[in-house]
Design a protein around this motif. Sequence first.
Motif, mmCIF file in Angstrom:
data_model
loop_
_atom_site.group_PDB
_atom_site.id
_atom_site.type_symbol
_atom_site.label_atom_id
_atom_site.label_comp_id
_atom_site.label_asym_id
_atom_site.label_seq_id
_atom_site.Cartn_x
_atom_site.Cartn_y
_atom_site.Cartn_z
ATOM 1 N N LEU A 123 0.878 -1.050 -0.100
ATOM 2 C CA LEU A 123 -0.038 -0.052 -0.098
ATOM 3 C C LEU A 123 0.807 1.276 0.001
ATOM 4 N N LEU A 124 2.030 1.308 0.710
ATOM 5 C CA LEU A 124 2.800 2.343 0.907
ATOM 6 C C LEU A 124 3.626 2.716 -0.561
ATOM 7 N N LEU A 125 4.041 1.615 -1.082
ATOM 8 C CA LEU A 125 4.695 1.596 -2.317
ATOM 9 C C LEU A 125 3.967 2.112 -3.337
ATOM 10 N N PHE A 126 2.468 1.603 -3.349
ATOM 11 C CA PHE A 126 1.368 2.034 -4.208
ATOM 12 C C PHE A 126 1.378 3.533 -4.038
ATOM 13 N N PHE A 127 1.480 4.054 -2.932
ATOM 14 C CA PHE A 127 1.234 5.451 -2.682
ATOM 15 C C PHE A 127 2.232 6.243 -3.309
ATOM 16 N N VAL A 128 3.875 5.703 -2.952
ATOM 17 C CA VAL A 128 4.848 6.402 -3.356
ATOM 18 C C VAL A 128 4.911 6.557 -4.864
ATOM 19 N N PHE A 129 4.475 5.364 -5.730
ATOM 20 C CA PHE A 129 4.335 5.592 -7.078
ATOM 21 C C PHE A 129 3.248 6.488 -7.694
ATOM 22 N N PHE A 130 2.268 6.519 -6.878
ATOM 23 C CA PHE A 130 1.059 7.283 -7.231
ATOM 24 C C PHE A 130 1.490 8.821 -7.371
ATOM 25 N N GLU A 131 2.460 9.086 -6.112
ATOM 26 C CA GLU A 131 2.686 10.554 -6.160
ATOM 27 C C GLU A 131 3.696 11.023 -7.058
ATOM 28 N N VAL A 132 4.771 9.894 -7.540
ATOM 29 C CA VAL A 132 5.792 10.325 -8.301
ATOM 30 C C VAL A 132 5.236 10.863 -9.577
ATOM 31 N N VAL A 133 4.207 10.492 -10.135
ATOM 32 C CA VAL A 133 3.563 11.106 -11.188
ATOM 33 C C VAL A 133 3.286 12.560 -11.238
ATOM 34 N N LEU A 134 3.007 13.157 -9.954
ATOM 35 C CA LEU A 134 2.268 14.505 -9.979
ATOM 36 C C LEU A 134 3.578 15.418 -10.115
ATOM 37 N N ILE A 135 4.620 15.395 -9.878
ATOM 38 C CA ILE A 135 5.547 16.559 -10.044
ATOM 39 C C ILE A 135 5.740 16.478 -11.244
ATOM 40 N N PRO A 136 6.317 15.553 -12.124
ATOM 41 C CA PRO A 136 6.885 15.770 -13.401
ATOM 42 C C PRO A 136 5.671 16.045 -14.285
ATOM 43 N N MET A 137 4.331 15.564 -13.961
ATOM 44 C CA MET A 137 3.082 16.143 -14.922
ATOM 45 C C MET A 137 2.775 17.476 -14.857
ATOM 46 N N TYR A 138 2.977 18.124 -13.575
ATOM 47 C CA TYR A 138 2.940 19.660 -13.219
ATOM 48 C C TYR A 138 4.097 20.277 -13.767
ATOM 49 N N ALA A 139 5.272 19.848 -13.974
ATOM 50 C CA ALA A 139 6.054 20.626 -14.595
ATOM 51 C C ALA A 139 5.992 20.448 -16.049
ATOM 52 N N LEU A 140 5.540 19.391 -16.618
ATOM 53 C CA LEU A 140 5.244 19.468 -17.972
ATOM 54 C C LEU A 140 4.078 20.383 -18.555
ATOM 55 N N ILE A 141 3.042 20.501 -17.856
ATOM 56 C CA ILE A 141 2.010 21.582 -17.994
ATOM 57 C C ILE A 141 2.526 22.813 -17.677
ATOM 58 N N ALA A 142 3.137 23.289 -16.580
ATOM 59 C CA ALA A 142 3.820 24.533 -16.366
ATOM 60 C C ALA A 142 4.980 24.999 -17.098
ATOM 61 N N GLY A 143 5.685 23.974 -17.700
ATOM 62 C CA GLY A 143 6.896 24.471 -18.414
ATOM 63 C C GLY A 143 6.684 24.476 -20.026
ATOM 64 N N TRP A 144 5.461 23.622 -20.400
ATOM 65 C CA TRP A 144 5.304 23.524 -21.922
ATOM 66 C C TRP A 144 4.051 23.417 -22.348
ATOM 67 N N GLY A 145 3.154 23.975 -21.327
ATOM 68 C CA GLY A 145 1.523 24.113 -21.659
ATOM 69 C C GLY A 145 1.306 25.540 -22.655
ATOM 70 N N GLY A 146 0.143 25.838 -22.509
ATOM 71 C CA GLY A 146 -0.336 27.057 -23.247
ATOM 72 C C GLY A 146 -0.315 28.392 -22.506
ATOM 73 N N ALA A 147 -1.085 29.244 -22.934
ATOM 74 C CA ALA A 147 -0.980 30.521 -22.366
ATOM 75 C C ALA A 147 -1.307 30.600 -21.053
ATOM 76 N N SER A 148 -2.321 29.847 -20.631
ATOM 77 C CA SER A 148 -2.749 29.997 -18.879
ATOM 78 C C SER A 148 -2.170 28.633 -18.303
ATOM 79 N N ARG A 149 -1.053 28.325 -18.853
ATOM 80 C CA ARG A 149 -0.364 26.926 -18.140
ATOM 81 C C ARG A 149 -0.248 27.032 -16.760
ATOM 82 N N GLY A 150 0.148 28.312 -16.266
ATOM 83 C CA GLY A 150 0.446 28.720 -14.664
ATOM 84 C C GLY A 150 -0.865 28.181 -13.724
ATOM 85 N N PRO A 151 -1.942 28.962 -13.972
ATOM 86 C CA PRO A 151 -2.850 28.529 -13.241
ATOM 87 C C PRO A 151 -3.433 27.237 -13.178
ATOM 88 N N ALA A 152 -3.569 26.629 -14.441
ATOM 89 C CA ALA A 152 -3.793 25.176 -14.927
ATOM 90 C C ALA A 152 -3.097 24.251 -13.913
#
Length: 488
Positions: A123-152
């Motif tokens: 269960l804890l390993l599942f949670f760790v991997f579940f969380e690993v996804v969030l930061i890189p996906m946030y960075a992909l949206i914030a760094g390479w997204g559209g005009a309103s990428r920051g708020p999104a």
Amino acid sequence: MNVLLLAVPLAGCLLVLWLRHLAVGVVVTGITFAVSVVIAFSVDYARPGMQLETDLPWIPPLGLRFHLGVDGVSVPLIVLTSLLCFLSMIYLVRRVPERAHSFMSLLLLTEVGMLGTFVALDLLLFFVFFEVVLIPMYALIAGWGGASRGPAARQFILYTLLGSGVLLVGLLVIYGHTSTLNMVELAAQDGSGMSRAVQVIAFILVAGGLAVKVPMWPLHTWLPDAHSEAPTVGSVLLAGVLLKMGTYGLIRIAVPILPDGALAVAPFLGAFGVIGIVYAALACLAQRNLKRLIAFSSVGHMGFVLLGISTLTPAGINAALFANIAHGLITGLLFFLVGGMAERFGSTDMAQIGGGTLTLAPRLSVLLIIASVASFGLPGLAGFWGEMLAMLAAFDPAPGLNRGLYLVFMVVAGIGAVLTAAYFLVMLREVAQGTFAAWRRDQGILDVTRVEWAAWTPLVVLVFVVGIWPGLVLGPTAEAVGFYLGGL
């Protein structure tokens, strides 16, 4: 084998920062996809239980273990994830993003988290991997997204972190009453050691945390903005895989480990699911932006998944797993196509694109038509089986559930399916058919390129193959689901 599945993209994440070449990303994701195919052919789907297990000490003082394994529930999602990551890397060949090495590294780190979520048996390993996804996906949206990428991007990370916090509390409640984090042992215990009240509380916490990622209505509001502003491959993975992490968690953790809680809360899951189906369809009818339309359509499609899960029957769980795979293939293809249209027309707004793309870019338009009719569930294509089987399961839910209520759910879901066809047909009429806008009369539009064919063709083929041969997905899942829920 499962360790290799995670080690290859993790090593690639570091290697691409050193070599800074797109070919590294393509090769690494290609190898990962090959490993996932080997795993798929190595599993004996007629034998219940976990296979290809890796069970090593992780944090011995706390009794935590690095426990991985696969079965018929997880294998289709593993193959889907590695395939979409591989096709996303191929697609990037056509238009290499700025700071490409950073982009690819984040993409590979996201793949590690997604695959780890589907193979984790702690269960804890599942949670760790579940969380690993969030930061890189946030960075992909914030760094390479559209005009309103920051708020999104901020909205995405705040919603998902809040859901993760609720999920963690639910997992700790389970651990506090069972003294184990082993998902296999917990499923075998069938809720023993936890009173009905504890199971209900734990189920609400776990399901509530996972529902943000699904996303379930009314916790969906982060999704349209995130999709609208994300880069194309970010949208592909967000819709094609990340949403499935939530429903997978419901099937892998909440339902088998907390059966009494599932029975008590299932009608609410079904209600939120069918409300989401109708709500999303009405919202899509009001959309003028293609990316937002497809994002809202995902809320509706995941509503069918929730409806299937809420029936607590083998038929419903299999329907949910099938709908997960079908949605990943179809919506991944749709976001690829919309990304291609955005490059050509400079916008995803239907008014800016105008009509007549069937004349200007016939191959691109035909692919859009195929993906759209598959998404609204045309028989013979992948989208049909999951929705149909979910409604069929609602006709005969598990003992202890109110059949009359589920018949209402079935009817409402059917109305939502009709509305789904309506908004896709309206979109196709405005974008693909009719007379193209005057300002584009003499404009040359590039049709599908060779790189795009390479990235999109596997999805088009699979949409047909899975639609004609649903046993390709249902075969692996049936025995595993029957094992968890007591047989078909």
